[in-house]
Write a protein that holds these residues in place. Structure first.
Motif, short mmCIF file in Angstrom:
data_model
loop_
_atom_site.label_atom_id
_atom_site.label_comp_id
_atom_site.label_asym_id
_atom_site.label_seq_id
_atom_site.Cartn_x
_atom_site.Cartn_y
_atom_site.Cartn_z
N ARG A 130 0.82 -1.21 0.00
CA ARG A 130 0.00 0.00 0.00
C ARG A 130 0.86 1.26 0.00
NH1 ARG A 130 -4.39 -2.20 4.47
NH2 ARG A 130 -5.92 -3.02 2.97
N ALA A 131 1.93 1.25 0.80
CA ALA A 131 2.81 2.41 0.85
C ALA A 131 3.50 2.64 -0.49
CB ALA A 131 3.86 2.22 1.95
N ARG A 132 3.85 1.56 -1.17
CA ARG A 132 4.51 1.67 -2.47
C ARG A 132 3.56 2.29 -3.49
NH1 ARG A 132 6.00 -3.70 -3.14
NH2 ARG A 132 7.10 -3.30 -1.20
N ARG A 139 3.67 4.86 -11.24
CA ARG A 139 4.32 3.58 -11.52
C ARG A 139 3.32 2.43 -11.38
NH1 ARG A 139 9.24 2.34 -7.75
NH2 ARG A 139 9.80 4.42 -8.49
N TRP A 140 2.47 2.52 -10.35
CA TRP A 140 1.44 1.49 -10.16
C TRP A 140 0.45 1.49 -11.31
CZ3 TRP A 140 -0.20 -2.85 -8.39
CH2 TRP A 140 -1.57 -3.13 -8.34
N ASP A 175 -8.57 3.61 -4.51
CA ASP A 175 -9.33 2.38 -4.76
C ASP A 175 -8.43 1.15 -4.73
OD1 ASP A 175 -11.70 3.75 -4.96
OD2 ASP A 175 -11.73 3.79 -7.15
N ASP A 176 -7.21 1.30 -5.19
CA ASP A 176 -6.27 0.18 -5.15
C ASP A 176 -5.59 0.07 -3.79
OD1 ASP A 176 -6.58 -0.83 -7.81
OD2 ASP A 176 -5.55 0.94 -8.53
N PHE A 215 6.49 -5.28 -9.33
CA PHE A 215 6.08 -4.18 -8.45
C PHE A 215 5.87 -4.68 -7.02
CE2 PHE A 215 3.17 -1.33 -6.34
CZ PHE A 215 3.57 -0.06 -6.76
N LEU A 216 5.18 -5.81 -6.88
CA LEU A 216 4.89 -6.33 -5.55
C LEU A 216 6.15 -6.77 -4.82
CD1 LEU A 216 1.72 -8.49 -6.36
CD2 LEU A 216 1.79 -6.19 -5.37
N CYS A 217 7.18 -7.16 -5.56
CA CYS A 217 8.40 -7.71 -4.96
C CYS A 217 9.56 -6.73 -4.99
CB CYS A 217 8.81 -9.00 -5.67
SG CYS A 217 7.61 -10.32 -5.55
#
Length: 230
Positions: A130-132, A139-140, A175-176, A215-217
């Motif tokens: 969430r912070a990212r 970027r997200w 929302d994300d 992105f998640l990693c």
């Protein structure tokens, strides 16, 4: 690999979900469910190495990429002992369990699909994701809206009804940020699941989802260490 016999067994197991029936039919399970699943996992190893070298295809019968057929009934009112689907996860090399970042394939008579991302990440990993997103929304958005990803994948999973603590309700990515799961789902037809091109198709779909996994990693900015969202 997988065939009509795989789905016939799953249907019969659903109708006879008890230990005595499974014991009698264990050899069928091993022949038409477990064996093709392990063959698929082994065939995916070189495919993953080409575009996702930190994700593992482990063809061991137990403790590998093939998820257990036995259900954990300890805290469930549903005491049926067996799952009636095939679940296969290719998780990050640093991941510890099904909540780690990874790729997934689900086979069942009521539907098949591919998955990618993090399902129910633990609180620390969830806060980091969430912070990212909050710190790097553009970027997200580039990952979420990438044409190769969105051509086949749709983000799914649970979300909070309100913004999580510490996040503004008017953030452009709120929302994300409210998501509790960061997973994409891609459809898989019965014909594709039982076809000769399954390995190639899985590799294509997973490769298209790689920006999401990247992105998640991403490394933790504070520690500099890899974060498998595990």
């Amino acid at each position: 690999m997988f065939s009509q016999a795989t789905f016939n067994f799953l249907d019969e197991l659903a109708a006879n979900n008890e230990r005595s029936w499974f014991t009698t039919n264990r050899e069928r399970y091993e022949a038409v469910v477990r064996a093709p699943a392990l063959d698929f996992i082994a065939a995916m190893a070189p495919e993953l190495q080409a575009f996702a070298p930190h994700f593992r295809a482990d063809p061991r019968p137990t403790g590998g990429s093939l998820m257990r057929i036995h259900r954990d009934t300890r805290f469930s009112r549903d005491k049926r002992p067996y799952k009636t689907n095939v679940g296969i996860q290719f998780r990050h090399e640093l991941g510890k369990d099904v909540h780690s970042a990874g790729f997934y394939m689900h086979l069942a008579s009521d539907g098949c699909f591919f998955g990618a991302g993090c399902w129910h990440p633990d609180p620390a990993a969830l806060a980091g994701i969430r912070a990212r997103i909050a710190d790097h929304p553009q970027r997200w958005f580039a990952v979420r809206d990438d044409p190769q990803f969105s051509a086949h994948w749709v983000l799914a999973g649970d979300s909070l009804s309100r913004p999580p603590r510490g996040h503004a309700a008017d953030h452009p990515a709120i929302d994300d940020i409210r998501r509790k799961d960061f997973i994409g789902l891609a459809p898989l037809s019965f014909a594709e699941a039982t076809g000769e091109g399954l390995v190639s198709l899985a590799a294509q779909r997973f490769a298209a989802a790689m920006p999401l996994l990247d992105f998640l990693c991403q490394p933790d900015a504070n520690s500099g260490s890899s974060n498998p969202a595990a």
